[in-house]
Design an enzyme around this catalytic site. Structure first.
Site, PDB file in Angstrom:
ATOM      1  N   ARG A  69      43.314   4.595 131.403  1.00  0.00           N
ATOM      2  CA  ARG A  69      43.921   4.014 130.006  1.00  0.00           C
ATOM      3  C   ARG A  69      44.134   2.733 130.192  1.00  0.00           C
ATOM      4  O   ARG A  69      44.553   2.024 131.258  1.00  0.00           O
ATOM      5  CB  ARG A  69      45.519   4.698 129.738  1.00  0.00           C
ATOM      6  CG  ARG A  69      44.800   6.163 129.227  1.00  0.00           C
ATOM      7  CD  ARG A  69      46.325   6.889 128.607  1.00  0.00           C
ATOM      8  NE  ARG A  69      47.142   7.055 129.624  1.00  0.00           N
ATOM      9  CZ  ARG A  69      48.246   6.255 129.974  1.00  0.00           C
ATOM     10  NH1 ARG A  69      48.663   5.180 129.433  1.00  0.00           N
ATOM     11  NH2 ARG A  69      49.147   6.977 130.963  1.00  0.00           N
ATOM     12  N   TYR A 197      36.100   5.966 128.835  1.00  0.00           N
ATOM     13  CA  TYR A 197      37.031   6.805 129.410  1.00  0.00           C
ATOM     14  C   TYR A 197      37.876   7.899 128.587  1.00  0.00           C
ATOM     15  O   TYR A 197      38.446   7.397 127.926  1.00  0.00           O
ATOM     16  CB  TYR A 197      37.846   5.846 130.512  1.00  0.00           C
ATOM     17  CG  TYR A 197      38.937   6.614 130.766  1.00  0.00           C
ATOM     18  CD1 TYR A 197      38.798   7.333 132.016  1.00  0.00           C
ATOM     19  CD2 TYR A 197      40.331   6.897 130.380  1.00  0.00           C
ATOM     20  CE1 TYR A 197      40.071   8.194 132.522  1.00  0.00           C
ATOM     21  CE2 TYR A 197      41.441   7.248 130.940  1.00  0.00           C
ATOM     22  CZ  TYR A 197      40.955   8.207 131.955  1.00  0.00           C
ATOM     23  OH  TYR A 197      42.068   9.126 132.596  1.00  0.00           O
ATOM     24  N   LYS A 206      46.246  11.082 123.361  1.00  0.00           N
ATOM     25  CA  LYS A 206      47.322  10.061 123.324  1.00  0.00           C
ATOM     26  C   LYS A 206      47.406   9.344 122.107  1.00  0.00           C
ATOM     27  O   LYS A 206      48.413   9.044 121.661  1.00  0.00           O
ATOM     28  CB  LYS A 206      47.404   9.211 124.560  1.00  0.00           C
ATOM     29  CG  LYS A 206      47.156   9.715 125.773  1.00  0.00           C
ATOM     30  CD  LYS A 206      48.355  10.414 126.254  1.00  0.00           C
ATOM     31  CE  LYS A 206      48.284  11.074 127.563  1.00  0.00           C
ATOM     32  NZ  LYS A 206      49.669  11.849 128.167  1.00  0.00           N
ATOM     33  N   HIS A 226      55.783  13.605 124.892  1.00  0.00           N
ATOM     34  CA  HIS A 226      54.868  13.842 125.962  1.00  0.00           C
ATOM     35  C   HIS A 226      55.756  14.695 127.090  1.00  0.00           C
ATOM     36  O   HIS A 226      56.221  14.281 127.820  1.00  0.00           O
ATOM     37  CB  HIS A 226      55.110  12.541 126.616  1.00  0.00           C
ATOM     38  CG  HIS A 226      54.155  12.251 127.646  1.00  0.00           C
ATOM     39  ND1 HIS A 226      54.233  10.898 128.593  1.00  0.00           N
ATOM     40  CD2 HIS A 226      53.013  12.797 127.975  1.00  0.00           C
ATOM     41  CE1 HIS A 226      53.012  11.081 129.454  1.00  0.00           C
ATOM     42  NE2 HIS A 226      52.290  12.034 129.093  1.00  0.00           N
ATOM     43  N   SER A 248      54.124   9.631 134.153  1.00  0.00           N
ATOM     44  CA  SER A 248      52.951   9.960 134.850  1.00  0.00           C
ATOM     45  C   SER A 248      53.240  10.213 136.423  1.00  0.00           C
ATOM     46  O   SER A 248      53.899   9.271 137.027  1.00  0.00           O
ATOM     47  CB  SER A 248      51.787   9.095 134.815  1.00  0.00           C
ATOM     48  OG  SER A 248      51.553   8.953 133.557  1.00  0.00           O
ATOM     49  N   CYS A 250      54.666  12.449 138.143  1.00  0.00           N
ATOM     50  CA  CYS A 250      55.641  13.109 138.597  1.00  0.00           C
ATOM     51  C   CYS A 250      55.633  14.851 138.659  1.00  0.00           C
ATOM     52  O   CYS A 250      56.378  15.367 138.796  1.00  0.00           O
ATOM     53  CB  CYS A 250      56.807  12.983 137.715  1.00  0.00           C
ATOM     54  SG  CYS A 250      57.507  11.132 137.701  1.00  0.00           S
ATOM     55  N   ARG A 376      39.311  13.329 136.819  1.00  0.00           N
ATOM     56  CA  ARG A 376      39.860  14.182 136.010  1.00  0.00           C
ATOM     57  C   ARG A 376      38.941  15.404 135.842  1.00  0.00           C
ATOM     58  O   ARG A 376      37.667  15.397 135.992  1.00  0.00           O
ATOM     59  CB  ARG A 376      39.915  13.300 134.483  1.00  0.00           C
ATOM     60  CG  ARG A 376      40.911  12.386 134.357  1.00  0.00           C
ATOM     61  CD  ARG A 376      42.229  12.719 134.306  1.00  0.00           C
ATOM     62  NE  ARG A 376      43.267  11.596 134.373  1.00  0.00           N
ATOM     63  CZ  ARG A 376      44.238  11.557 133.790  1.00  0.00           C
ATOM     64  NH1 ARG A 376      44.958  12.650 133.278  1.00  0.00           N
ATOM     65  NH2 ARG A 376      45.234  10.552 133.846  1.00  0.00           N
TER      66      ARG A 376
HETATM   67  C1  OXD Z   1      48.272  11.376 131.177  1.00  0.00           C
HETATM   68  C2  OXD Z   1      49.226  10.334 131.403  1.00  0.00           C
HETATM   69  O1  OXD Z   1      46.926  10.834 131.523  1.00  0.00           O
HETATM   70  O2  OXD Z   1      50.253  10.601 130.956  1.00  0.00           O
HETATM   71  O3  OXD Z   1      48.355  12.256 130.611  1.00  0.00           O
HETATM   72  O4  OXD Z   1      49.061   9.361 131.863  1.00  0.00           O
HETATM   73 MN    MN Z   2      50.532  12.442 129.872  1.00  0.00          MN
END
Ligand code: OXD
Ligand code: MN
Length: 592
Positions: A69, A197, A206, A226, A248, A250, A376
């Site tokens: 991102r 991506y 998101k 989130h 992210s 965690c 991913r």
């Molecule tokens: C995700 C992020 O990809 O929170 O979920 O970065």
């Molecule tokens: Mn996320």
């Protein structure tokens, strides 16, 4: 496919702009998906993996400049700059539309325009919302089919309504200088150009389910967060649900799919996954807060995922999964990534498609990795062995507890409960995590990430805090209890003290006991901490003294923390809700 005038008008507008060769509506049917997979394999967009070991699984590689991102190229475009707030990049909507339309003009020439009607949330659920994504990428279509609900019924449910989100994606030239991820919350519109991506192009995730939906929730009286959602089943078969927000890196996906320690499993404790990333929550008829996971799959980080760290996530990737930027083991056409196992493949291609030399692999040097650190898997939620029976039901699950957390080496105790909803909102608003070696930049730097929404809140963050406070007023005594956890306290040598992973169940049990009034607690300056004997240490190589240690609130550390929070709050100026300032003052006094 539809007579909805608002849909047809927008599609015409985009079609005229991008000038495709052909237009294809996506209905999610098996035949259509299979046909698209074949086309993508033929062009090299997808690589078909070993179909015996990994049925219906494929590998995709993005451009090297397009692997994550891009927060600096993500914009909230509202008429009034103030509405985007100090934590978002802002751009004037009119100017941005012009800029983006100039970039995207004729960008589908010679290509197919795919139109994907999708539902975020079970189709027809009162908590769900509909979107339509236009894309020129089969990879996007196939990922959207996993991550959202794509079905003919979506347009039937939409009918003539104008309540749907316009999502337009064009790969253009994958030019990072012209890459823009733009949200227009006032128009229910998202435009993403020059990326391929996932996080930038699977616009249901998101962009819609957090940035646009958080704005919608603010206007309509609900919440888009989130957060993972999990159900904790006790030996009596009762299931209590919690939603948890972590920045992210965690371990959100790991907590969502946690496997309890053996002695608790034997007693009958279970964890059920409702969601691993996003939670939409509304007040139900009984006045409680109900949550759905608007997604239909997991877009998880591959490196580090293994049988021990997250058995359920790994299982989820064994069929119908698209892998992005992982390594390809040429011996058997399967996938590999750092942390999957200790068998470095001898004959493999790295995420760029180059021959990989395992003898040069150095854990501390990312450039020697076989898989990209942000590689991913896009896996169907239905594959998950512990998926909740509520997952597909539209009613949502009643939330008993909300958990915030982050990586803090010395600051936050293992777990504490807020003194009230307002105090919980304060804790969430001050949430922070220390950077790890996994991210670029210095290690151990504290990054404030309120409610883990910093990159995802689609409006002014001070208004967002106020919205949280307002929701609490509406919920009254039916509000979920708010907690904070920190799995990452370290000893003087920097080693983690708490074992984490499945053992986090011990903390979840205390949280549920607190919600039910079954556990005692000690009041401290920051909130209620457990009586050490109430955290079950059975079969754990940890003595009560060590536990006490990670439950302590260090006054000096917290005095510094208060100063940091004060600085963090300065960003919001007068717009910061007075309640939060009061909370900070109270904490300051409590520490004296
Ligand atoms: C995700 C992020 O990809 O929170 O979920 O970065
Ligand atoms: Mn996320």
């Amino acid at each position: 496919m539809t007579n909805n005038k608002t849909v047809l008008k927008w599609i015409d507008e985009i079609k005229n702009l991008v000038n495709p060769n052909e237009v294809v509506w996506i209905d999610g049917s098996k035949e259509q998906i299979e046909d698209l997979r074949k086309q993508a394999v033929a062009t090299g967009e997808l690589f078909k993996l070993n179909q015996e070991l990994l049925p219906d699984c494929y590998l995709h590689r993005t451009k090297e400049n397009d692997v994550a991102r891009v927060e600096d190229r993500t914009f909230i475009c509202t008429t009034d700059k103030e509405d985007a707030g100090p934590t978002n990049n802002w751009y004037d909507p009119k100017e941005m539309y012009t800029k983006l339309y100039d970039i995207a003009r004729n960008s589908y020439t010679g290509k197919t325009m795919y139109i994907i009607p999708f539902s975020m949330g079970p189709i027809g659920s009162p908590l769900a919302k509909i979107g339509i994504e236009i894309t020129d990428s089969i990879y996007v279509v196939l990922n959207m089919v996993i991550m959202t609900r794509v079905d003919k019924k979506v347009l039937e449910v939409l009918g003539d309504s104008n309540d749907w989100v316009r999502c337009f994606h064009s790969r253009c030239d994958i030019d990072p200088e012209k890459r823009y991820i733009c949200q227009f919350p006032e128009d229910n519109t998202i435009i993403s150009v020059n990326s391929g991506y996932g996080g930038n192009v699977l616009l249901g995730k998101k962009c819609f389910a957090l940035r646009i939906a958080s704005y919608q929730g603010w206007k309509e009286g609900w919440m888009a967060e989130h957060m993972l959602i999990l159900g904790l089943e006790n030996p009596k078969g009762e299931v209590k649900y919690v939603a948890a927000a972590f920045p992210s890196a965690c371990g959100k996906t790991n907590l969502a799919m946690l496997i309890p320690p053996e002695y608790l499993r034997e007693k009958g404790y279970k964890i059920w996954t409702v969601g691993d990333d996003i939670s939409w929550m509304r007040i139900g008829e009984d006045g409680r807060l109900y949550a759905i996971n608007p997604e239909n799959g997991f877009f998880g980080v591959a490196p580090g995922t293994n049988e021990k760290s997250n058995f359920n996530a790994l299982e989820s990737t064994k069929k119908g999964t698209i892998f992005t930027n992982v390594a390809l083991d040429l011996n058997d056409n399967t996938v590999w990534w750092e942390g999957l196992n200790k068998n470095l493949p001898e004959n493999a291609l790295d995420w760029k498609g180059n021959k990989w030399d395992p003898s040069k692999f150095d854990k501390t040097d990312k450039s020697t990795c076989a898989a990209h650190p942000n590689s991913r898997f896009t896996a169907p939620a239905a594959n998950c062995p512990c998926i909740s029976s509520e997952f597909d039901k539209g009613a949502g699950v009643p939330i008993s507890a909300i958990i915030f957390g982050g990586r803090r080496a010395k600051c936050a105790p293992l777990v504490y409960q807020s003194k009230s909803w307002e105090n919980g909102v304060f804790i969430g608003s001050a949430m922070a995590s220390e950077t790890t070696a996994a991210a670029a930049g210095a290690v151990g730097v504290v990054r404030r990430d309120p409610m883990a929404m910093l990159p995802f809140c689609g409006y002014h963050m001070a208004d967002y805090f106020q919205h949280w406070l307002d929701m609490g007023k509406k919920l009254g005594d039916k509000a979920p209890k708010i907690f904070n956890v920190n799995w990452f306290r370290t000893d003087d040598e920097g080693n983690f003290i708490w074992p984490g992973f499945g053992d986090n169940m011990r903390v979840l049990n205390w949280i549920i006991d607190r919600c039910e009034g079954k556990a005692d607690a000690t009041e401290t300056a920051i909130g209620y901490i457990p009586k050490p004997e109430d955290i079950d240490l059975t079969n754990l190589d940890m003595d009560i003294e060590t536990l006490k240690d990670i439950l302590t609130v260090d006054k000096d550390v917290w005095e510094k923390e208060v100063e940091e929070i004060e600085k963090h709050y300065e960003k919001f100026g007068d717009k910061l809700p007075a309640e939060l300032r009061n909370q900070l003052e109270t904490l300051k006094n409590n520490l004296k």
